[in-house]
Motif scaffolding. Structure first.
Motif, short mmCIF file in Angstrom:
data_model
loop_
_atom_site.label_atom_id
_atom_site.label_comp_id
_atom_site.label_asym_id
_atom_site.label_seq_id
_atom_site.Cartn_x
_atom_site.Cartn_y
_atom_site.Cartn_z
N GLN A 65 0.51 -1.16 -0.03
CA GLN A 65 -0.07 -0.11 0.07
C GLN A 65 1.60 1.00 -0.01
O GLN A 65 0.72 2.27 -0.58
CB GLN A 65 -0.86 0.52 1.21
CG GLN A 65 -1.76 -0.59 1.09
CD GLN A 65 -2.94 -1.07 -0.05
OE1 GLN A 65 -2.43 -1.30 -1.36
NE2 GLN A 65 -3.67 0.17 0.06
N THR A 71 -6.50 4.39 -5.76
CA THR A 71 -5.98 2.57 -5.52
C THR A 71 -7.19 2.39 -5.07
O THR A 71 -8.37 2.72 -4.83
CB THR A 71 -5.09 3.30 -4.29
OG1 THR A 71 -5.75 3.21 -3.21
CG2 THR A 71 -4.05 4.25 -3.98
N ASP A 99 -4.47 -1.99 -8.79
CA ASP A 99 -3.72 -1.03 -7.47
C ASP A 99 -3.76 0.41 -7.59
O ASP A 99 -3.71 0.43 -6.58
CB ASP A 99 -1.76 -1.82 -7.35
CG ASP A 99 -2.13 -3.08 -6.63
OD1 ASP A 99 -3.03 -3.37 -5.92
OD2 ASP A 99 -1.19 -3.98 -7.56
#
Length: 176
Positions: free
Chosen positions: A55, A75, A89
């Motif tokens: 992340q 995202t 992503d």
């Protein structure tokens, strides 16, 4: 005798609207997993929860895209493709494209830029399938970020040495 529409052959893709309705029902169901995709047959594909490191990389990429291209980078947005509903992503589009589809979930258009940040569980076959799906859906570029920060860029003509959009990701090595 008519076939029951609820029973499908595994090799017959689900119509777009049915796939979208299935996605929306799963997303609204508190009992559904948090991280999933649907293939073109409507089958659920479970994904592990992204790690903190993963992340951090995705967030850094989104920040870079916003700074370099303007527009908006987001995202983990669900995107309808010819290979089902996939969740890149990071995605990027100019502001006017976001405005045109802001209420869609999943997005019914493939964003201009789709980025996959690899995890140890990703296979090359899976990533190649996603690259193709994003490009066939209208992505101008697909970027794949490897486990050690290596970057591959793809356009409609295949792998590129540099970004046609001028994207130059400078990801700090401490993220990997």
């Amino acid at each position: 005798m008519h076939a029951d529409p609820a029973i499908r052959r595994a090799d017959v893709p689900v119509p777009r609207n049915d796939l979208i309705r299935r996605w929306q029902a799963l997303a609204a169901d508190a009992e559904s997993p948090d991280h999933f995709e649907l293939d073109q047959f409507g089958e659920l594909i479970l994904s592990p929860k992204p790690t903190t490191g993963h992340q951090r990389v995705a967030s850094a990429i989104a920040w870079e895209l916003r700074n370099q291209l303007g527009g908006e980078a987001v995202t983990e947005v669900s995107v309808l493709t010819d290979r089902g509903i996939r969740v890149p992503d990071v995605v990027w589009m100019p502001a006017e494209r976001w405005a045109a589809c802001k209420a869609q979930s999943p997005l019914e258009v493939v964003p201009d830029v789709c980025i996959e940040v690899l995890s140890p569980s990703n296979t090359r076959q899976e990533i190649e399938m996603k690259i193709g799906a994003y490009l066939r859906g209208g992505a101008r570029e697909v970027i794949v970020v490897g486990l050690k920060g290596e970057i591959e860029i793809f356009g409609s003509q295949g792998k590129r040495a540099t970004s046609a959009l001028g994207i130059a990701l400078a990801l700090p090595p401490e993220l990997f």
